[in-house]
Design an enzyme around this catalytic site. Sequence first.
Site, PDB file in Angstrom:
ATOM      1  N   HIS A  69       0.867  -1.184   0.000  1.00 40.14           N
ATOM      2  CA  HIS A  69       0.000   0.000   0.000  1.00 40.14           C
ATOM      3  C   HIS A  69       0.899   1.227   0.000  1.00 40.14           C
ATOM      4  CE1 HIS A  69      -3.144   2.842   1.128  1.00 40.14           C
ATOM      5  NE2 HIS A  69      -3.996   1.923   0.734  1.00 40.14           N
ATOM      6  N   ASP A 103      -7.904  -5.473  -0.075  1.00 46.28           N
ATOM      7  CA  ASP A 103      -8.389  -6.359  -1.130  1.00 46.28           C
ATOM      8  C   ASP A 103      -8.065  -7.827  -0.878  1.00 46.28           C
ATOM      9  OD1 ASP A 103      -7.571  -3.765  -3.452  1.00 46.28           O
ATOM     10  OD2 ASP A 103      -9.518  -4.276  -2.608  1.00 46.28           O
TER      11      ASP A 103
HETATM   12  C1  SDX Z   1      -6.182   0.122  -3.011  1.00 45.63           C
HETATM   13  O1  SDX Z   1      -4.344   4.550  -2.034  1.00 45.63           O
HETATM   14  C2  SDX Z   1      -5.347   4.000  -1.506  1.00 45.63           C
HETATM   15  O2  SDX Z   1      -5.814   4.434  -0.440  1.00 45.63           O
HETATM   16  C3  SDX Z   1      -5.940   2.828  -2.271  1.00 45.63           C
HETATM   17  C4  SDX Z   1      -6.940   1.991  -1.509  1.00 45.63           C
HETATM   18  C5  SDX Z   1      -8.233   2.724  -1.264  1.00 45.63           C
HETATM   19  O3  SDX Z   1      -8.968   2.339  -0.337  1.00 45.63           O
HETATM   20  O4  SDX Z   1      -8.582   3.611  -2.096  1.00 45.63           O
HETATM   21  O5  SDX Z   1      -6.387   1.575  -0.271  1.00 45.63           O
HETATM   22  C6  SDX Z   1      -7.335   0.740  -2.309  1.00 45.63           C
HETATM   23  O6  SDX Z   1      -5.911   0.458  -4.127  1.00 45.63           O
HETATM   24  C7  SDX Z   1      -5.332  -0.878  -2.281  1.00 45.63           C
HETATM   25  C8  SDX Z   1      -4.120  -1.360  -3.130  1.00 45.63           C
HETATM   26  C9  SDX Z   1      -4.597  -2.414  -4.128  1.00 45.63           C
HETATM   27  N1  SDX Z   1      -3.505  -2.703  -5.105  1.00 45.63           N
HETATM   28  C10 SDX Z   1      -2.842  -3.865  -5.053  1.00 45.63           C
HETATM   29  O7  SDX Z   1      -3.019  -4.748  -4.227  1.00 45.63           O
HETATM   30  C11 SDX Z   1      -1.829  -4.008  -6.189  1.00 45.63           C
HETATM   31  C12 SDX Z   1      -0.515  -4.588  -5.647  1.00 45.63           C
HETATM   32  N2  SDX Z   1       0.130  -3.578  -4.844  1.00 45.63           N
HETATM   33  C13 SDX Z   1       1.104  -2.768  -5.464  1.00 45.63           C
HETATM   34  O8  SDX Z   1       1.148  -2.638  -6.804  1.00 45.63           O
HETATM   35  C14 SDX Z   1       1.615  -1.624  -4.618  1.00 45.63           C
HETATM   36  O9  SDX Z   1       1.789  -2.090  -3.342  1.00 45.63           O
HETATM   37  C15 SDX Z   1       0.813  -0.340  -4.603  1.00 45.63           C
HETATM   38  C16 SDX Z   1       0.554   0.162  -5.978  1.00 45.63           C
HETATM   39  C17 SDX Z   1      -0.478  -0.559  -3.886  1.00 45.63           C
HETATM   40  C18 SDX Z   1       1.622   0.696  -3.862  1.00 45.63           C
HETATM   41  O10 SDX Z   1       2.812   0.781  -4.533  1.00 45.63           O
HETATM   42  P1  SDX Z   1       3.886   1.957  -4.274  1.00 45.63           P
HETATM   43  O11 SDX Z   1       3.591   2.717  -3.052  1.00 45.63           O
HETATM   44  O12 SDX Z   1       4.011   2.713  -5.542  1.00 45.63           O
HETATM   45  O13 SDX Z   1       5.170   1.099  -3.948  1.00 45.63           O
HETATM   46  P2  SDX Z   1       6.253   0.714  -5.008  1.00 45.63           P
HETATM   47  O14 SDX Z   1       5.592   0.304  -6.269  1.00 45.63           O
HETATM   48  O15 SDX Z   1       7.238   1.813  -5.053  1.00 45.63           O
HETATM   49  O16 SDX Z   1       6.887  -0.605  -4.365  1.00 45.63           O
HETATM   50  C19 SDX Z   1       7.856  -0.479  -3.321  1.00 45.63           C
HETATM   51  C20 SDX Z   1       8.568  -1.830  -3.302  1.00 45.63           C
HETATM   52  C21 SDX Z   1       9.039  -2.270  -4.697  1.00 45.63           C
HETATM   53  O17 SDX Z   1      10.131  -3.136  -4.486  1.00 45.63           O
HETATM   54  P3  SDX Z   1      11.549  -2.734  -5.117  1.00 45.63           P
HETATM   55  O18 SDX Z   1      11.312  -2.651  -6.602  1.00 45.63           O
HETATM   56  O19 SDX Z   1      11.869  -1.385  -4.493  1.00 45.63           O
HETATM   57  O20 SDX Z   1      12.447  -3.863  -4.688  1.00 45.63           O
HETATM   58  O21 SDX Z   1       7.652  -2.851  -2.895  1.00 45.63           O
HETATM   59  C22 SDX Z   1       7.462  -3.770  -3.960  1.00 45.63           C
HETATM   60  C23 SDX Z   1       7.895  -3.092  -5.218  1.00 45.63           C
HETATM   61  O22 SDX Z   1       8.316  -4.038  -6.193  1.00 45.63           O
HETATM   62  N3  SDX Z   1       6.038  -4.075  -4.006  1.00 45.63           N
HETATM   63  C24 SDX Z   1       5.533  -5.254  -4.322  1.00 45.63           C
HETATM   64  C25 SDX Z   1       4.151  -5.120  -4.188  1.00 45.63           C
HETATM   65  N4  SDX Z   1       3.861  -3.866  -3.805  1.00 45.63           N
HETATM   66  C26 SDX Z   1       5.039  -3.228  -3.700  1.00 45.63           C
HETATM   67  N5  SDX Z   1       6.128  -6.413  -4.700  1.00 45.63           N
HETATM   68  C27 SDX Z   1       5.295  -7.456  -4.952  1.00 45.63           C
HETATM   69  N6  SDX Z   1       3.941  -7.408  -4.836  1.00 45.63           N
HETATM   70  C28 SDX Z   1       3.357  -6.242  -4.463  1.00 45.63           C
HETATM   71  N7  SDX Z   1       2.034  -6.219  -4.342  1.00 45.63           N
END
Ligand code: SDX
Length: 374
Positions: A258, A309
């Site tokens: 998140h 989720d």
């Molecule tokens: C919602 O914002 C809100 O409030 C949204 C929400 C709401 O109520 O409106 O809460 C609802 O959208 C919840 C989130 C649902 N999405 C997912 O489940 C999709 C999977 N999650 C990710 O894609 C990610 O965690 C985000 C998009 C939710 C947040 O990503 P960020 O803050 O942009 O973090 P990032 O992409 O910079 O990742 C940081 C690190 C990375 O690793 P490195 O490349 O630095 O080694 O964490 C890793 C990412 O690769 N990472 C994940 C991951 N999420 C982050 N690795 C694997 N699986 C994941 N899900």
Amino acid sequence: MSQPQYSPGLEGVVAGETAISSLDGGLSYRGYSIEDLAHHASFEEVAHLLLHGDLPTAGELDDFRRRLGSQEVVPPPILETLRRIPVKVPMMDVMRTGASLLAHWDNEVADNAHDANVRKAERLLVQLPILMAARHRLVQGKEPVSADPRRSFAENLLWMLLRNQPTPQMTRAMDVSLILYAEHEFNASTFTARVIASTLSDLHSSICGAIGALKGPLHGGANERVLAILQSIGTTDKAEAWVMDALAKKQRIMGFGHRVYKDGDPRAAYVKPMCSELAAQTGNTPMEELADKVQEVVWREKKLPPNVDWPTARLYHYFGLAVELYTPLFVVARTAGWSAHVIEQLDQNRLIRPAANYTGPGKREWKAVGDRGA
Ligand code: SDX
């Protein structure tokens, strides 16, 4: 004025002010903790809190329920259009179209006064679920089921979708899920709605834009993909290998991580016990055990906690709801939060127009097309 620092994805950037919800020290809506609201309130009370600023008195709640019940209709030409949209069109696209169609039959669509927007928001709150349930039945070759104003919001939703009397426990679980999905500060879809509202467009346009934003798998679309992950892994003994393979391929595992919650999403923690209980009652304990194993490996390898989720997709699955309904259900709940933000934006509006760092080529001299080489 000093140029504010750029942050990719606006991470950590304060892009506005809101009195609607806060994530500081846990999620709260207008000062009420999400735990208190999920434990004690109905979705109707929470929608009233978001749209009107306060939890309703008993009389206000009756009036609110009566107003919602009296508007549980979708114009017949819209239902006719739902019949004609190709079956293959995903429900989230139908929701986007539906919000746009509803605007054409709303006499106040162009009125941006506070009270007019509240009235439109209350209409959308009940029309969008009717539209979703009608479409869901039509694609199954069944006729839509009318809303029953004697039923609560959550009960009506399940009634229109499943056409059978939901158990009180299922109704309560749906109520809680709608409360938890209703609002979440400046998430991508809510901020989209505010940007559109800030140009003095209209509420329906803001909701259409928000639906488009929520559809994405990094946002609301994640809940549908969570179930696909669990079903593709199949059994708990395959969980570790699947997660390690996904991480090795740098894949995002839907339902984890998140932008704001780095120590855990309080909503996920609230839904989990409901999942376990419903799983036990519906013979789905193996899926719960599989999900727990995936969560354990993801935490061990990436220290990524589940977001809302991750358990909600399972909860809807245990209800027997089709996976294409999961993000549309998020739309139904979040319409309350989106509308509250649009109304707040318009109550004290300034056009939202951030700056950008330019990274393109420097100044270049004009060349006629014949002078640009072969
Ligand atoms: C919602 O914002 C809100 O409030 C949204 C929400 C709401 O109520 O409106 O809460 C609802 O959208 C919840 C989130 C649902 N999405 C997912 O489940 C999709 C999977 N999650 C990710 O894609 C990610 O965690 C985000 C998009 C939710 C947040 O990503 P960020 O803050 O942009 O973090 P990032 O992409 O910079 O990742 C940081 C690190 C990375 O690793 P490195 O490349 O630095 O080694 O964490 C890793 C990412 O690769 N990472 C994940 C991951 N999420 C982050 N690795 C694997 N699986 C994941 N899900």
